[in-house]
Design a protein around this motif. Structure first.
Motif, PDB file in Angstrom:
ATOM      1  N   ASN A 124      -0.312  -5.430   2.971  1.00  0.00           N
ATOM      2  CA  ASN A 124       1.049  -5.892   3.495  1.00  0.00           C
ATOM      3  C   ASN A 124       0.860  -7.239   3.795  1.00  0.00           C
ATOM      4  OD1 ASN A 124       2.423  -3.625   3.323  1.00  0.00           O
ATOM      5  ND2 ASN A 124       1.277  -2.988   4.864  1.00  0.00           N
ATOM      6  N   TYR A 125       1.653  -8.318   3.423  1.00  0.00           N
ATOM      7  CA  TYR A 125       1.340  -9.772   3.589  1.00  0.00           C
ATOM      8  C   TYR A 125       2.434 -10.146   4.853  1.00  0.00           C
ATOM      9  CZ  TYR A 125      -1.150  -9.708  -0.756  1.00  0.00           C
ATOM     10  OH  TYR A 125      -2.379  -9.544  -1.494  1.00  0.00           O
ATOM     11  N   ALA A 126       1.980 -11.067   5.552  1.00  0.00           N
ATOM     12  CA  ALA A 126       3.181 -11.501   6.654  1.00  0.00           C
ATOM     13  C   ALA A 126       4.490 -12.012   5.985  1.00  0.00           C
ATOM     14  CB  ALA A 126       2.271 -12.714   7.447  1.00  0.00           C
ATOM     15  N   ASN A 127       4.569 -12.376   4.817  1.00  0.00           N
ATOM     16  CA  ASN A 127       5.986 -12.983   4.363  1.00  0.00           C
ATOM     17  C   ASN A 127       6.726 -11.578   4.040  1.00  0.00           C
ATOM     18  OD1 ASN A 127       4.832 -11.918   2.046  1.00  0.00           O
ATOM     19  ND2 ASN A 127       4.990 -13.820   0.928  1.00  0.00           N
ATOM     20  N   GLY A 128       6.072 -10.406   4.188  1.00  0.00           N
ATOM     21  CA  GLY A 128       7.181  -9.447   4.096  1.00  0.00           C
ATOM     22  C   GLY A 128       7.082  -8.551   2.626  1.00  0.00           C
ATOM     23  N   THR A 129       5.951  -9.265   1.956  1.00  0.00           N
ATOM     24  CA  THR A 129       5.731  -8.754   0.374  1.00  0.00           C
ATOM     25  C   THR A 129       4.399  -7.568   0.770  1.00  0.00           C
ATOM     26  OG1 THR A 129       6.324 -10.381  -0.530  1.00  0.00           O
ATOM     27  CG2 THR A 129       4.865  -9.252  -1.839  1.00  0.00           C
ATOM     28  N   SER A 130       4.661  -6.494  -0.153  1.00  0.00           N
ATOM     29  CA  SER A 130       3.603  -5.515  -0.159  1.00  0.00           C
ATOM     30  C   SER A 130       3.000  -5.131  -1.536  1.00  0.00           C
ATOM     31  CB  SER A 130       3.949  -4.153   0.668  1.00  0.00           C
ATOM     32  OG  SER A 130       4.230  -4.115   2.050  1.00  0.00           O
ATOM     33  N   CYS A 131       1.845  -5.174  -1.772  1.00  0.00           N
ATOM     34  CA  CYS A 131       1.191  -5.045  -3.101  1.00  0.00           C
ATOM     35  C   CYS A 131       0.582  -3.778  -3.147  1.00  0.00           C
ATOM     36  CB  CYS A 131       0.592  -6.150  -3.547  1.00  0.00           C
ATOM     37  SG  CYS A 131       1.490  -7.625  -3.781  1.00  0.00           S
ATOM     38  N   ILE A 132       0.429  -2.758  -4.261  1.00  0.00           N
ATOM     39  CA  ILE A 132      -0.465  -1.739  -4.486  1.00  0.00           C
ATOM     40  C   ILE A 132      -1.907  -2.500  -4.715  1.00  0.00           C
ATOM     41  CG2 ILE A 132      -0.956   0.247  -5.866  1.00  0.00           C
ATOM     42  CD1 ILE A 132       2.096   0.530  -5.821  1.00  0.00           C
ATOM     43  N   VAL A 133      -2.813  -2.096  -4.267  1.00  0.00           N
ATOM     44  CA  VAL A 133      -4.056  -2.763  -4.697  1.00  0.00           C
ATOM     45  C   VAL A 133      -5.086  -1.532  -5.158  1.00  0.00           C
ATOM     46  CG1 VAL A 133      -3.849  -4.687  -2.896  1.00  0.00           C
ATOM     47  CG2 VAL A 133      -5.030  -2.476  -2.429  1.00  0.00           C
ATOM     48  N   ALA A 134      -4.863  -0.271  -5.074  1.00  0.00           N
ATOM     49  CA  ALA A 134      -5.642   0.672  -5.566  1.00  0.00           C
ATOM     50  C   ALA A 134      -4.768   2.157  -5.545  1.00  0.00           C
ATOM     51  CB  ALA A 134      -6.787   0.962  -4.852  1.00  0.00           C
ATOM     52  N   MET A 135      -5.035   2.950  -6.358  1.00  0.00           N
ATOM     53  CA  MET A 135      -4.501   4.527  -6.492  1.00  0.00           C
ATOM     54  C   MET A 135      -5.606   5.387  -6.937  1.00  0.00           C
ATOM     55  SD  MET A 135      -0.937   3.448  -8.407  1.00  0.00           S
ATOM     56  CE  MET A 135      -0.355   5.081  -8.527  1.00  0.00           C
ATOM     57  N   GLY A 136      -5.453   6.516  -6.317  1.00  0.00           N
ATOM     58  CA  GLY A 136      -6.468   7.615  -6.931  1.00  0.00           C
ATOM     59  C   GLY A 136      -5.799   8.922  -6.845  1.00  0.00           C
ATOM     60  N   GLU A 137      -6.938   9.781  -6.844  1.00  0.00           N
ATOM     61  CA  GLU A 137      -6.450  11.255  -6.719  1.00  0.00           C
ATOM     62  C   GLU A 137      -7.578  11.934  -5.745  1.00  0.00           C
ATOM     63  OE1 GLU A 137      -7.262  12.531 -10.628  1.00  0.00           O
ATOM     64  OE2 GLU A 137      -4.988  12.327 -11.106  1.00  0.00           O
ATOM     65  N   HIS A 138      -7.253  13.089  -5.239  1.00  0.00           N
ATOM     66  CA  HIS A 138      -8.203  14.032  -4.564  1.00  0.00           C
ATOM     67  C   HIS A 138      -8.550  13.466  -3.174  1.00  0.00           C
ATOM     68  CE1 HIS A 138      -8.245  16.504  -8.212  1.00  0.00           C
ATOM     69  NE2 HIS A 138      -8.942  15.429  -8.868  1.00  0.00           N
ATOM     70  N   TRP A 139      -7.718  12.925  -2.496  1.00  0.00           N
ATOM     71  CA  TRP A 139      -7.806  12.375  -1.129  1.00  0.00           C
ATOM     72  C   TRP A 139      -8.424  13.454  -0.173  1.00  0.00           C
ATOM     73  CZ3 TRP A 139      -8.284   7.692   0.708  1.00  0.00           C
ATOM     74  CH2 TRP A 139      -8.484   7.553   2.338  1.00  0.00           C
ATOM     75  N   GLU A 140      -9.324  13.321   0.516  1.00  0.00           N
ATOM     76  CA  GLU A 140     -10.015  14.311   1.449  1.00  0.00           C
ATOM     77  C   GLU A 140     -10.218  13.560   2.871  1.00  0.00           C
ATOM     78  OE1 GLU A 140     -14.051  16.857   1.950  1.00  0.00           O
ATOM     79  OE2 GLU A 140     -13.246  16.121   0.004  1.00  0.00           O
ATOM     80  N   MET A 141      -9.322  14.100   3.832  1.00  0.00           N
ATOM     81  CA  MET A 141      -9.447  13.811   5.226  1.00  0.00           C
ATOM     82  C   MET A 141     -11.105  14.344   5.654  1.00  0.00           C
ATOM     83  SD  MET A 141      -6.736  11.928   6.053  1.00  0.00           S
ATOM     84  CE  MET A 141      -7.077  11.639   7.590  1.00  0.00           C
ATOM     85  N   ILE A 142     -11.526  13.324   6.333  1.00  0.00           N
ATOM     86  CA  ILE A 142     -13.084  13.676   7.012  1.00  0.00           C
ATOM     87  C   ILE A 142     -12.952  13.447   8.613  1.00  0.00           C
ATOM     88  CG2 ILE A 142     -15.531  13.159   7.078  1.00  0.00           C
ATOM     89  CD1 ILE A 142     -14.891  12.141   4.070  1.00  0.00           C
TER      90      ILE A 142
END
Length: 93
Positions: free
Chosen positions: A66-84
């Motif tokens: 998220n940028y201060a000007n109100g724009t947001s960009c996807i920078v990475a995506m993936g699978e199998h997220w695991e909370m540690i």
């Protein structure tokens, strides 16, 4: 089985349509359309915040900046997220 192989690609295609967008629209796409939940955030610089969003049922994850000007960009995506679970200071070695 086909859906397991194809569905992540469909989600990626949908999100790629929103690679950069207004923060509110991208957040709506993640939370209301895909059911993702924000798991955390951190400062990347004086005018940028990184967030990690996960989809609880699929384990897919998306990192947005998220940028201060109100724009947001996807920078990475993936699978199998695991909370540690965080380690307590007593168990760090």
């Amino acid at each position: 089985m086909t859906c397991l192989l194809v569905c992540p690609q469909i989600v990626a295609a949908e999100l790629s349509d929103f690679a950069c967008d207004d923060r509110a629209r991208l957040q709506h796409q993640l939370s209301d359309v895909l059911g993702a939940k924000k798991q955390g955030q951190g400062l990347r610089g004086p005018d940028a915040v990184i967030e990690v969003w996960t989809e609880p049922h699929s384990g897919d994850w998306t990192m947005i900046q998220n940028y201060a000007n109100g724009t947001s960009c996807i920078v990475a995506m993936g699978e199998h997220w695991e909370m540690i679970a965080p380690q307590s200071s007593a168990t760090k070695g």
